[in-house]
Motif scaffolding. Structure first.
Motif, PDB file in Angstrom:
ATOM      1  N   GLN A 221       0.841  -1.202   0.000  1.00  0.00           N
ATOM      2  CA  GLN A 221       0.000   0.000   0.000  1.00  0.00           C
ATOM      3  C   GLN A 221       0.875   1.252   0.000  1.00  0.00           C
ATOM      4  N   GLN A 225      -2.678   4.918   5.189  1.00  0.00           N
ATOM      5  CA  GLN A 225      -4.050   4.765   5.666  1.00  0.00           C
ATOM      6  C   GLN A 225      -4.394   5.844   6.695  1.00  0.00           C
ATOM      7  N   THR A 226      -3.431   6.205   7.540  1.00  0.00           N
ATOM      8  CA  THR A 226      -3.694   7.157   8.613  1.00  0.00           C
ATOM      9  C   THR A 226      -2.724   8.328   8.540  1.00  0.00           C
ATOM     10  N   ASN A 247      -7.215   5.161  -1.747  1.00  0.00           N
ATOM     11  CA  ASN A 247      -7.489   4.017  -0.872  1.00  0.00           C
ATOM     12  C   ASN A 247      -8.942   3.557  -0.901  1.00  0.00           C
ATOM     13  N   ASN A 251      -9.918  -0.318   0.028  1.00  0.00           N
ATOM     14  CA  ASN A 251     -10.571  -0.628   1.295  1.00  0.00           C
ATOM     15  C   ASN A 251     -11.923  -1.298   1.087  1.00  0.00           C
TER      16      ASN A 251
END
Length: 336
Positions: A221, A225-226, A247, A251
């Protein structure tokens, strides 16, 4: 018992040199592992380029062949002569300016000559490292699949190309960022960058013959993500918006796989077609601006390759193939 492993490679321009480094470690490991079998690779845009190099090298020379093909292709991508260095610096600077606070003119790729030149150069680069005429003879029922993601802009639907349908045109389509390159025509339809569709393709890796369904899906990835804190500057907002957009499809697909896993674990699904698929991620969790996705400087690419190899080693050290008690999520923690 042998575990079937599929690897999905998210797109992200030059950031996918990280993906290339990860594959340089994972593919030889899978080849040498007595309890592992590589059943598929997928990718979009830059992720597709790294997946292609790894897949082609793996089929023609095993794990070592994958390492060498990836290394040679990315060395070719790197801007390492004065002319290429100047073009690279100008491109990164212009992209940073476009995504900053100051208004800048936007030019269609159909209205300037560099877009067509760039597409032709990219095609030649791919063909220097991959003999696309050999591809149909290399694939077979026992070889790993390769799936490349694009979007059909006429039908407005995701479209993937796999195995013998992998051509230079399919690769160009997967990397055809609409602000930079003209659309690529395939079978009478025009295609854009797969970042607008499945990033990366997962569905095709899962929907296959039962004997080749992945027991493990390893996701490389590129979009973090954060993020900590609130984006406030124009550049920070653009960066985070692009990360989130990249994403969304991933997801959604992973969430559905996890739902099927839950149904299987609860005894609500059974039969030869269904199996639990463990999802594991290796994440490039470094704050890299959007403009750096165009950065082809040799130093930047080599650093990401090295980071990818290091993170893949950490991932393998923490991963027990075939055991599904917990996810393994390795995030890149190298300093910015």
């Amino acid at each position: 018992m042998t575990s079937n492993i599929a690897i999905a490679c998210q797109g992200g321009g030059s950031h996918t040199a990280f993906t290339a480094g990860v594959l340089q470690t994972l593919l030889p490991h899978i080849e040498e592992c007595e309890d592992c079998r590589l059943v598929g690779l997928s990718g979009t845009s830059g992720g597709a380029v790294s997946a292609l190099a790894g897949w082609y090298g793996y089929l023609t020379g095993g794990g070592d062949g994958a390492v060498d093909t990836i290394e040679e292709l990315w060395a070719d991508i790197a801007a390492d002569d004065p002319y290429q260095w100047i073009l690279n610096e100008w491109g990164v600077w212009w992209s940073r300016l476009q995504h900053g606070a100051a208004p800048t003119p936007t030019i269609s790729p159909y209205h300037h000559p560099f877009a067509d030149l760039g597409k032709r150069e990219f095609r030649r680069l791919l063909e220097r490292h991959v003999d696309f005429d050999r591809v149909p003879d290399l694939v077979g029922p026992e070889t790993p699949r390769l799936v490349v993601g694009t979007v059909d802009i006429n039908d407005g639907e995701f479209e993937t190309f796999s195995d013998e349908s992998i051509t230079a045109e399919a690769m160009l389509a997967s990397a055809a960022v609409p602000s930079l390159f003209e659309a690529v025509e395939i079978d009478g339809h025009y295609h854009w960058d797969g970042l607008f569709s499945q990033n990366p393709p997962v569905y095709d890796l899962m929907h296959t013959a039962p004997a080749r369904k992945p027991d493990e899906l390893w996701v490389i990835q590129i979009n973090p993500q954060t993020r900590e804190g609130e984006p406030t500057s124009v550049e920070e907002i653009v960066d985070r918006r692009n990360e989130l957009a990249g994403n969304i499809s991933l997801n959604q697909e992973l969430r559905f796989i996890q739902t099927v896993n839950d149904w299987i674990d609860a005894g609500q699904l059974s039969g030869a077609y269904y199996n639990h698929t463990e999802i594991r991620r290796i994440v490039l969790d470094e704050r890299l601006g959007y403009a750096s996705k165009l950065d082809r400087s040799a130093a930047f690419i080599e650093r990401l390759l090295a980071d990818g190899r290091a993170d893949a080693e950490a991932f393998l050290a923490e991963t027990t193939i075939g055991e599904h008690e917990h996810d393994v999520d390795v995030a890149d923690t190298h300093d910015d």
